[in-house]
Write an enzyme that holds these catalytic residues in place. Structure first.
Site, PDB file in Angstrom:
ATOM      1  N   TYR A 180      16.118 -43.163 -41.344  1.00  0.00           N
ATOM      2  CA  TYR A 180      15.573 -42.025 -40.598  1.00  0.00           C
ATOM      3  C   TYR A 180      14.535 -41.262 -41.426  1.00  0.00           C
ATOM      4  CZ  TYR A 180      19.347 -42.928 -37.346  1.00  0.00           C
ATOM      5  OH  TYR A 180      20.183 -43.534 -36.446  1.00  0.00           O
ATOM      6  N   SER A 181      13.891 -41.953 -42.336  1.00  0.00           N
ATOM      7  CA  SER A 181      12.997 -41.305 -43.295  1.00  0.00           C
ATOM      8  C   SER A 181      11.740 -40.739 -42.644  1.00  0.00           C
ATOM      9  CB  SER A 181      12.605 -42.310 -44.382  1.00  0.00           C
ATOM     10  OG  SER A 181      11.564 -41.807 -45.180  1.00  0.00           O
TER      11      SER A 181
END
Length: 301
Positions: free
Chosen positions: A69-70
Site C-alpha cells: 500500500y506504499s
C-alpha cells in the site's frame, strides 16, 4: 525526458489557519501546511523527496521499494508515466504475486511500473549490497538508479529541508507523520532556531530516532535542528487503523472540509489533539500540521 519544471508544482505549498476549539480553548493556534496540494499525483512529501532523485536519475530506469500500500511506490509510478521514465517497484511479500493486485498496486501497474515481489526475508536485507545486487539482476535492472524505501536518502532529506525553510518563523511547533524519517530529518534542518519539529511515527518499533540521526549524518554530516518523536499514535502499526481513528478523521473532515488521509495524516492530527488536551503546548503557541498526503480516492488519475 520531460523537465520536472513542466509538471508545475505548487510551491511553496499553502499555509492556512483553521479554527478548532480543541486547540483554541488551550490558547493554541492551529495552521495546516497543505503539502498535499503541491502536485495532484506526486502528492505532499513525495514531491519533495522524489524530485531531487528524479533529477539525479537523469533519464535512467528507476528502481524503488515499498509495501503493498506504499504511497511512495504510487508516486514513483506516476512520475515515471508523466516523465516517460521506466520504473520498477520491488514489493515486500512474495506471496502477493499470486493474488489479484490491490487498488494501490493496480494503479502502479497502470502507470507502467513493473512490479517485482520478493520474500519478506529477502526484503529485510534489501540494503545489503549482495542482496540488492541480486534483486537488481533478477529484475534486469543492474544499471538502474535506485531510490530507497520511502524515498529517504540524502538527496530526499535535503529536498525536505526546503519544507522547513518555507515554515521559518511561521510556527513554534511543526508536526508531521513519519514513516522512514526522511521528511522529519530534512524539515527540522530547515527550521529557524527556536522552532521545534514533532514527528508522529505511524509504525511500531521505536526505531525511528536512530534512523533520523543516521539520515541527518549522511545528509548534513551531523545533527540538525530541534526535533522529537511521540510514538503513541501508530494505532497498531503501518497501514492499520481503528474505528476510533476513522471516526476522528471523518469528524475532522466534516469540521474543516479537509480531506484526511488515514494511514499517516489522521494519526498525526489525532496526536496533536491529544497533546493539546494534555497541555503539551504553551498558551500562545502556534502549531503547523504538515498535510503530507491525500486519501487514495482523492488522488487525480
Amino acid at each position: 525526458m520531460t523537465s520536472l519544471d513542466a509538471l508545475q508544482p505548487n510551491l511553496p505549498s499553502p499555509l492556512h489557519h483553521i479554527e478548532d476549539e480543541r486547540f483554541g480553548r488551550r490558547g493554541v493556534r492551529l495552521m495546516v501546511k497543505r503539502d498535499d496540494l503541491i502536485h495532484p499525483e506526486l502528492v505532499g512529501n513525495k514531491w519533495r523527496k522524489l524530485a531531487p532523485n528524479l533529477r539525479a536519475a537523469a533519464g535512467r530506469q528507476v528502481v524503488t521499494f515499498g509495501g503493498a500500500y506504499s504511497n511512495h511506490l504510487r508516486a514513483t509510478a506516476a512520475a515515471g508515466r508523466l516523465l516517460g521514465l521506466p520504473t520498477i517497484g520491488v514489493v515486500r511479500g512474495e506471496e502477493l504475486a499470486d493474488r489479484p493486485l490491490n487498488p494501490s498496486l493496480a494503479r502502479c501497474a497502470a502507470d507502467g511500473m513493473r512490479l517485482r515481489f520478493v520474500a519478506r526475508s529477502t526484503y529485510r536485507h534489501k540494503t545489503d549490497p549482495e542482496t540488492l545486487a541480486a534483486i537488481l539482476r533478477t529484475a534486469d535492472a543492474e544499471d538502474a538508479y535506485v531510490v530507497p524505501e520511502g524515498g529517504s536518502n540524502s538527496l530526499a532529506v535535503r529536498g525536505c529541508q526546503e519544507l522547513g525553510e518555507e515554515l521559518r518563523g511561521r510556527a513554534d511547533v511543526v508536526a508531521l507523520a513519519c514513516g522512514t524519517g526522511g521528511t522529519l530529518a530534512g524539515l527540522s534542518a530547515g527550521l529557524a532556531p527556536g522552532q521545534r519539529a514533532l514527528g508522529v511515527p505511524v509504525l511500531r518499533g521505536g526505531f525511528l530516532t536512530a534512523e533520523v540521526h543516521a539520515l541527518q549524518q549522511r545528509a548534513f554530516g551531523g545533527p540538525r535542528g530541534d526535533w522529537s518523536l511521540d510514538d503513541r499514535f501508530h494505532f497498531g502499526g503501518y497501514a492499520r487503523t481503528t474505528p476510533e481513528l476513522d471516526a476522528f478523521a471523518e469528524e475532522f473532515e466534516q469540521r474543516h472540509g479537509l480531506p484526511v488521509e488515514r494511514l499517516y495524516v489522521a494519526k498525526m492530527l489525532y496526536g496533536l489533539v491529544t497533546l493539546a488536551e494534555e497541555g503539551a503546548f504553551p498558551r500562545g503557541a502556534t502549531l503547523a500540521a504538515v498535510i503530507t498526503g491525500a486519501p487514495f480516492a482523492a488522488v487525480t488519475t
